[in-house]
Design an enzyme around this catalytic site. Structure first.
Site, PDB file in Angstrom:
ATOM      1  N   LYS B 227      -5.855  -2.118   3.217  1.00 12.13           N
ATOM      2  CA  LYS B 227      -4.408  -1.296   3.676  1.00 12.13           C
ATOM      3  C   LYS B 227      -5.515  -0.662   4.951  1.00 12.13           C
ATOM      4  O   LYS B 227      -4.682   0.525   4.964  1.00 12.13           O
ATOM      5  CB  LYS B 227      -4.504  -0.080   2.670  1.00 12.13           C
ATOM      6  CG  LYS B 227      -3.608  -1.233   1.625  1.00 12.13           C
ATOM      7  CD  LYS B 227      -2.746  -0.782   0.668  1.00 12.13           C
ATOM      8  CE  LYS B 227      -2.366  -0.462  -0.780  1.00 12.13           C
ATOM      9  NZ  LYS B 227      -1.346  -2.095   0.094  1.00 12.13           N
ATOM     10  N   CYS B 367       6.360  -1.793  -6.376  1.00  6.54           N
ATOM     11  CA  CYS B 367       5.521  -1.192  -7.589  1.00  6.54           C
ATOM     12  C   CYS B 367       5.626  -0.475  -7.668  1.00  6.54           C
ATOM     13  O   CYS B 367       4.376   0.738  -8.076  1.00  6.54           O
ATOM     14  CB  CYS B 367       3.891  -1.849  -7.077  1.00  6.54           C
ATOM     15  SG  CYS B 367       3.558  -3.199  -6.658  1.00  6.54           S
TER      16      CYS B 367
END
Lengths: 150, 413
Positions: B227, B367
């Protein structure tokens, strides 16, 4: 720099949008003989189907649910297609629909408006949206003989 | 934006030069994973072409070089997040594994029946499920801090929840859905006043803002390489050295032992005690190149760039009729993950139409199903920005939203 606007005519056909905006057979059947519900955990689409089966005929059908236009139009069209038909016909419709979307088989003769969803096969990530309704219908049909559950 | 030149930065990212569905790729799914600069890709290739060897045990030249390069990344990560010592950096597979490591190696020793772990309603599943598993193993209790209507952690509620049974407060530093940057230093002070430790999930903060774990006052910090311009398959757990010293190992095997006898073994020193088996050497080394790249940009500059493009995106999206935003409106309190709803257009349909325009956004629950329930939605659209994103790309997103609204308009389209 003028790029033509992308076209979604294969996916979002008029009949699909119409069913998504104005779903048919939406609601509950207080006198349902069979019920099932299903969830697509990846995207959160939810569908519940109530059936009243009488002498092997689907006398009535209602569905509830939330989700994308493909999942909701699919179950709306499916409900119209199986209403008043025998459970054997419903199984045949379900089989033809799955074959069209997952095996690139030409639309079967019993699909009616569901044929409009053929273009979804070109969008593999959306196929599961289109299939949720038939999965729940098959589960509901499989409840035959057992009392309807809440 | 001064020295920060996103158009120049883009040239370092080969993947961004392509077209998708006949249009320039507009990559706005950076909260899921970021693209990789050539410097990172080159580091990966260079390692396999010139250095590849197993680390820590070999006497030969390549083994020494690989070991040095791998270990040097600990120091880079430590400096990037303000950690005191390189040995406080443990390499894992991802931030999820880092949190699981704490749930096993620390919490199994310190959390017992009736003890409490405090979470928030904006956690990613990676900071929920490990604690549910702990609760099942130990009979511990999970408590959830609610959110304010503005999408921030309700600190008053946190003060109410934290008590003598609280062993850990585990919170996301920056939300992957709402964008909220949580006041982790304040949260840590509240937790510590009750004697609890604090874990911050930094998967969405370490890539985007200057992070100083000492200033945050946390005890554990998790982050993920992919990320923040690095390869997949590498995560980091930072913990205070004294905590790492007292913790049990996580996984058993090679690399993490000192002596092995038939019935028992003794553990290697920190951090190797937590790195069983051959680690992800190549990707850790390439992650070092990603940290160098971010260091070259300067995290304060990265943050300013993202504030500017996020403000532009929020402002522009809100001008579209039927579009609403989730999360804090003030860019000082939020990062570059922007969740939005388009009235009458389900997020999956929005995402498909955006894709037709070459625009990659995310649709779904991200999520974060507890947060979706709190927001009373089943899914959201999310655009998330990074160092290479340009205002023109926001405009391309806007064009796709307007197109989606036409497709799904009532009546004539």
């Amino acid at each position: 720099m003028a790029i033509a606007e992308p076209q979604f005519d294969d996916l979002y056909r008029e009949i699909i949008l119409d069913h998504a905006k104005k779903p048919r057979n939406r609601g509950e059947l207080p006198d349902a003989t069979q019920r099932a519900e299903g969830l697509n955990p990846v995207c959160g689409d939810e569908i519940a189907i109530d059936l009243r089966v009488d002498g092997g005929q689907i006398a009535d059908i209602r569905f509830r649910g939330q989700g994308c236009s493909i999942s909701q139009s699919s179950v709306s069209m499916l409900s119209e297609q199986v209403k008043g038909r025998s459970t054997a016909d419903a199984h045949a419709i379900s089989g033809q629909f799955k074959a069209m979307l997952t095996e690139s088989v030409a639309p079967g003769p019993d699909l009616g408006d569901l044929e409009a969803l053929e273009g979804v096969a070109k969008f593999p990530v959306r196929v599961k949206c289109a299939l949720l309704g038939v999965k729940v219908l098959e589960d509901a049909l499989a409840q035959a003989g057992s009392p309807a559950k809440e | 934006m001064g020295m920060f030149d996103a158009a120049r930065i883009r040239e370092d990212f080969p993947i961004l030069a392509q077209t998708v569905n006949g249009r320039p790729l507009v990559y706005l799914d950076n909260a899921a994973t970021t693209q990789k600069p050539r410097q990172v890709i080159d580091a990966l290739v260079r390692y396999y072409e010139t250095t590849n060897a197993n680390i820590h045990r070999g006497i030969h030249t390549l083994a020494q070089q690989a070991t040095e390069q791998y270990e040097a990344v600990r120091g880079k990560v430590a400096a990037h997040i303000g950690a005191g010592r390189p040995e406080e950096i443990v390499f894992t597979r991802n931030a999820t594994e880092s949190i699981n490591l704490v749930a096993r190696a620390w919490a199994d020793m310190h959390v017992g029946e009736g003890d409490e772990v405090v979470l928030t309603l904006m956690e990613h599943h990676s900071n929920i499920v490990p604690w549910q598993l702990l609760a099942r193993r130990k009979g511990a209790v999970l408590r959830y801090v609610g959110l304010t209507p503005g999408g921030e952690v309700d600190l008053d509620h946190l003060r109410e929840l934290v008590g003598p049974r609280t062993k850990l407060v585990s919170v996301v530093h920056a939300s992957n859905v709402l964008g909220t940057i949580n006041p982790v230093a304040d949260i840590a002070a509240i937790a510590h006043s009750a004697g609890a430790l604090v874990l911050a999930d930094g998967a969405q903060s370490a890539p985007h803002l200057p992070v100083d774990v000492a200033a945050l006052g946390v005890d554990f910090f998790a982050l993920s390489s992919h990320k923040m311009l690095g390869p997949t398959g590498v995560g980091v757990l930072w913990a205070r050295h004294s905590l790492l010293e007292e913790m049990d190992p996580f996984l058993g095997g090679g690399e993490m032992i000192s002596l092995v006898r038939q019935e028992h073994s003794t553990w290697a020193d920190v951090p190797h005690k937590f790195e069983a088996g051959t680690p992800n050497i190549a990707d850790v080394i390439a992650f070092g190149a990603a940290i160098d790249y971010l260091g070259g940009l300067g995290m304060a500059n990265v943050r300013e760039h993202e504030k500017a493009i996020t403000a532009y995106a929020m402002d522009t999206l809100l001008r579209i009729p039927g579009v609403s935003l989730h999360g804090p409106m003030d860019v000082e309190h939020r990062g570059g993950a922007v969740s939005f709803a388009v009235d009458g257009v389900h997020p999956h349909d929005m995402s498909t139409i955006a894709d037709g325009h070459g625009v990659a956004i995310r649709a779904g629950h991200h999520c974060a199903q507890l947060l979706m329930r709190r927001l009373q939605v089943s899914a959201t659209n999310r655009a998330s920005f990074y160092v290479y994103n340009l205002p023109e790309e926001v405009d391309a997103l806007v064009e796709s939203i307007e197109h989606a609204r036409r497709v799904f308009a009532d009546g004539d389209s």
